[in-house]
Scaffold this active site. Structure first.
Site, PDB file in Angstrom:
ATOM      1  N   THR A 125      49.780  41.891  42.621  1.00  0.00           N
ATOM      2  CA  THR A 125      48.354  41.726  42.343  1.00  0.00           C
ATOM      3  C   THR A 125      47.964  40.266  42.150  1.00  0.00           C
ATOM      4  O   THR A 125      48.784  39.449  41.691  1.00  0.00           O
ATOM      5  CB  THR A 125      47.983  42.504  41.065  1.00  0.00           C
ATOM      6  OG1 THR A 125      46.656  42.151  40.664  1.00  0.00           O
ATOM      7  CG2 THR A 125      48.914  42.178  39.907  1.00  0.00           C
ATOM      8  N   TYR A 149      48.931  43.704  32.369  1.00  0.00           N
ATOM      9  CA  TYR A 149      48.975  44.268  33.726  1.00  0.00           C
ATOM     10  C   TYR A 149      49.577  43.251  34.702  1.00  0.00           C
ATOM     11  O   TYR A 149      50.556  43.546  35.412  1.00  0.00           O
ATOM     12  CB  TYR A 149      47.559  44.673  34.170  1.00  0.00           C
ATOM     13  CG  TYR A 149      47.468  45.010  35.638  1.00  0.00           C
ATOM     14  CD1 TYR A 149      48.084  46.139  36.150  1.00  0.00           C
ATOM     15  CD2 TYR A 149      46.781  44.181  36.524  1.00  0.00           C
ATOM     16  CE1 TYR A 149      48.021  46.445  37.499  1.00  0.00           C
ATOM     17  CE2 TYR A 149      46.707  44.471  37.870  1.00  0.00           C
ATOM     18  CZ  TYR A 149      47.335  45.598  38.355  1.00  0.00           C
ATOM     19  OH  TYR A 149      47.273  45.887  39.691  1.00  0.00           O
TER      20      TYR A 149
HETATM   21  C1  UD1 Z   1      41.202  43.637  38.261  1.00  0.00           C
HETATM   22  C2  UD1 Z   1      42.443  42.839  38.527  1.00  0.00           C
HETATM   23  C3  UD1 Z   1      43.082  43.266  39.805  1.00  0.00           C
HETATM   24  C4  UD1 Z   1      43.421  44.704  39.723  1.00  0.00           C
HETATM   25  C5  UD1 Z   1      42.179  45.500  39.438  1.00  0.00           C
HETATM   26  C6  UD1 Z   1      42.678  46.898  39.151  1.00  0.00           C
HETATM   27  C7  UD1 Z   1      42.261  40.666  37.495  1.00  0.00           C
HETATM   28  C8  UD1 Z   1      41.893  39.241  37.677  1.00  0.00           C
HETATM   29  N1  UD1 Z   1      42.106  41.450  38.576  1.00  0.00           N
HETATM   30  O1  UD1 Z   1      40.218  43.274  39.224  1.00  0.00           O
HETATM   31  O2  UD1 Z   1      44.270  42.558  40.026  1.00  0.00           O
HETATM   32  O3  UD1 Z   1      44.012  45.133  40.911  1.00  0.00           O
HETATM   33  O4  UD1 Z   1      41.494  44.997  38.285  1.00  0.00           O
HETATM   34  O5  UD1 Z   1      41.909  47.579  38.269  1.00  0.00           O
HETATM   35  O6  UD1 Z   1      42.651  41.082  36.423  1.00  0.00           O
HETATM   36  N2  UD1 Z   1      32.037  43.992  37.387  1.00  0.00           N
HETATM   37  C9  UD1 Z   1      30.753  44.164  36.894  1.00  0.00           C
HETATM   38  N3  UD1 Z   1      30.370  45.428  36.543  1.00  0.00           N
HETATM   39  C10 UD1 Z   1      31.190  46.521  36.665  1.00  0.00           C
HETATM   40  C11 UD1 Z   1      32.504  46.333  37.169  1.00  0.00           C
HETATM   41  C12 UD1 Z   1      32.891  45.055  37.516  1.00  0.00           C
HETATM   42  O7  UD1 Z   1      29.987  43.205  36.772  1.00  0.00           O
HETATM   43  O8  UD1 Z   1      30.773  47.644  36.316  1.00  0.00           O
HETATM   44  C13 UD1 Z   1      32.448  42.643  37.812  1.00  0.00           C
HETATM   45  C14 UD1 Z   1      33.656  42.085  37.091  1.00  0.00           C
HETATM   46  O9  UD1 Z   1      33.280  41.386  35.949  1.00  0.00           O
HETATM   47  C15 UD1 Z   1      34.262  41.202  38.203  1.00  0.00           C
HETATM   48  C16 UD1 Z   1      33.941  41.945  39.474  1.00  0.00           C
HETATM   49  O10 UD1 Z   1      32.831  42.764  39.169  1.00  0.00           O
HETATM   50  O11 UD1 Z   1      33.621  39.943  38.242  1.00  0.00           O
HETATM   51  C17 UD1 Z   1      35.075  42.819  39.978  1.00  0.00           C
HETATM   52  O12 UD1 Z   1      35.559  43.629  38.900  1.00  0.00           O
HETATM   53  P1  UD1 Z   1      36.574  44.858  39.117  1.00  0.00           P
HETATM   54  O13 UD1 Z   1      36.127  45.631  40.305  1.00  0.00           O
HETATM   55  O14 UD1 Z   1      36.679  45.569  37.817  1.00  0.00           O
HETATM   56  O15 UD1 Z   1      37.957  44.176  39.496  1.00  0.00           O
HETATM   57  P2  UD1 Z   1      38.734  42.943  38.806  1.00  0.00           P
HETATM   58  O16 UD1 Z   1      38.572  42.959  37.347  1.00  0.00           O
HETATM   59  O17 UD1 Z   1      38.340  41.709  39.548  1.00  0.00           O
END
Ligand code: UD1
Length: 335
Positions: A125, A149
């Site tokens: 990851t 993780y």
């Molecule tokens: C994280 C992990 C990634 C992992 C994945 C699995 C890190 C850096 N990355 O991805 O390696 O495979 O989780 O679960 O730890 N967001 C919103 N609203 C929401 C959901 C997300 O604003 O409801 C934003 C988050 O703040 C982020 C982006 O969208 O900026 C992507 O978030 P998400 O889809 O949860 O994935 P990561 O956290 O990037």
């Protein structure tokens, strides 16, 4: 029992009933591989496994079961997807992650070595990088995970490196960026209960399954202030595994650590705009504070996988990813 296809051996897919694993199973089967799946169905779904694959319900840490599968199904390579993937949960329950992602991987790797498996592909990851000093991030940049993780996966990478130096097995650790979308033919998609991934949440909101989308942070050092991520289509990612496998077979003395991403990022607002564009609707957006442990931007430098394998992105378009995620989300009211 030997492999029943023209291929030299069969492939064991751990976690093949899960989101990414089920897409990899489809890609392998479509490419003519004979596939066995082991999954404990804690988060996966039995019906996500294509009927052409042999299914074994059980745990990767059950060494006796894994040994039986390796010998009985003629396994020559393992694609290891099984594990826990929820970052905030890993902070609350680190030992669960060090068991499921690290200790159980150790057991599986040992079973692979003892069973004479020659090739191993590991789902790693981008979380292994922590907060990267530079974007796009290259594989040789420091790996400083900021949550259990990422550390639980990095520890497995370390084990594989040492094992490949000591035993006749080579490996590929694929560092996934943000995986999204669904099989273009609608055969698989993300069904994970309580998924928190942005695109999954956003298409759910567009279909009225949830009232709104929270935007976690609008003061990041990014062009529009929201988090930027490199979203990769799950079928392109599955395809990357096929190429990684071919590369391991063709060059048995080499192992590889490779980023899987497209090398370009989209902000949360750009993702929500894509969803609105495709549905013609307007997802309700609610500004929220930053989520703990989120880096500002995470974008892959993918030059290594492009140079090492013939893999080329085929579905590298945000609207395509969102479209496929939406189509899958529509197929079941439950999901
Ligand atoms: C994280 C992990 C990634 C992992 C994945 C699995 C890190 C850096 N990355 O991805 O390696 O495979 O989780 O679960 O730890 N967001 C919103 N609203 C929401 C959901 C997300 O604003 O409801 C934003 C988050 O703040 C982020 C982006 O969208 O900026 C992507 O978030 P998400 O889809 O949860 O994935 P990561 O956290 O990037």
């Amino acid at each position: 029992m030997p492999s029943d296809s023209a291929r030299p051996f069969a492939i064991l897919v751990t976690g093949g009933a899960g989101y990414i694993g089920s897409h990899a199973v489809l890609a392998l089967l479509d490419a003519g591989w004979s596939v066995s799946v082991i999954d404990n169905l804690v988060t996966g779904f039995r019906q996500a496994v294509d009927s052409r694959a042999r299914f074994h319900e059980g745990d990767i840490a059950d060494a006796a079961l894994v040994a039986r599968i390796i010998a009985g199904d003629g396994i020559g390579a393992i694609l290891h997807f099984a594990g826990s993937v929820v970052v905030p949960e890993s902070v609350e329950k680190p030992l669960k992650y060090y068991r499921n992602n690290t200790a159980n991987s150790r057991s599986l790797i040992e079973s692979a070595v003892e069973g004479g498996v020659r090739h191993f592909i590991f789902s790693s990851t981008a979380a292994t990088y922590g907060i990267p000093a530079e974007i796009p991030v290259r594989e040789d940049m420091p790996t400083v995970p900021i949550n259990p993780y990422g550390m639980s996966k990095l520890m497995t990478e370390a084990m594989l490196k040492d094992v490949a130096a000591a035993h006749p097995i080579n490996y590929c650790a694929l560092r996934y960026f943000n995986v999204a979308g669904a099989d273009p033919d609608g055969r698989a998609g993300q069904s994970t209960a309580g998924a928190t991934h942005l695109i999954k949440v956003a298409v759910g909101a567009a279909l009225g399954k949830r009232a709104e989308v929270a935007i976690f942070g609008t003061d990041y050092a990014t062009p529009d202030g929201t988090g930027v991520r490199d979203y990769i289509h799950v079928s392109d990612l599955a395809d990357a595994h096929l190429h990684a496998l071919d590369t391991l077979i063709a060059r048995p003395d080499e192992s590889h650590v490779m980023n899987c991403g497209y090398g370009r990022g989209f902000s949360v607002l750009e993702v929500l705009d894509s969803v609105d564009r495709i549905t013609g609707g307007t997802v309700v957006r609610r500004m929220e504070p930053r989520r703990a442990g989120d880096p500002d931007a995470l974008v892959a430098d993918n030059s290594r996988i492009l140079a090492t394998t013939p893999w080329r992105p085929r579905l590298a378009d945000l609207d395509t990813i969102v479209n496929h995620a939406l189509a899958w989300e529509r197929t079941s009211a439950k999901r």
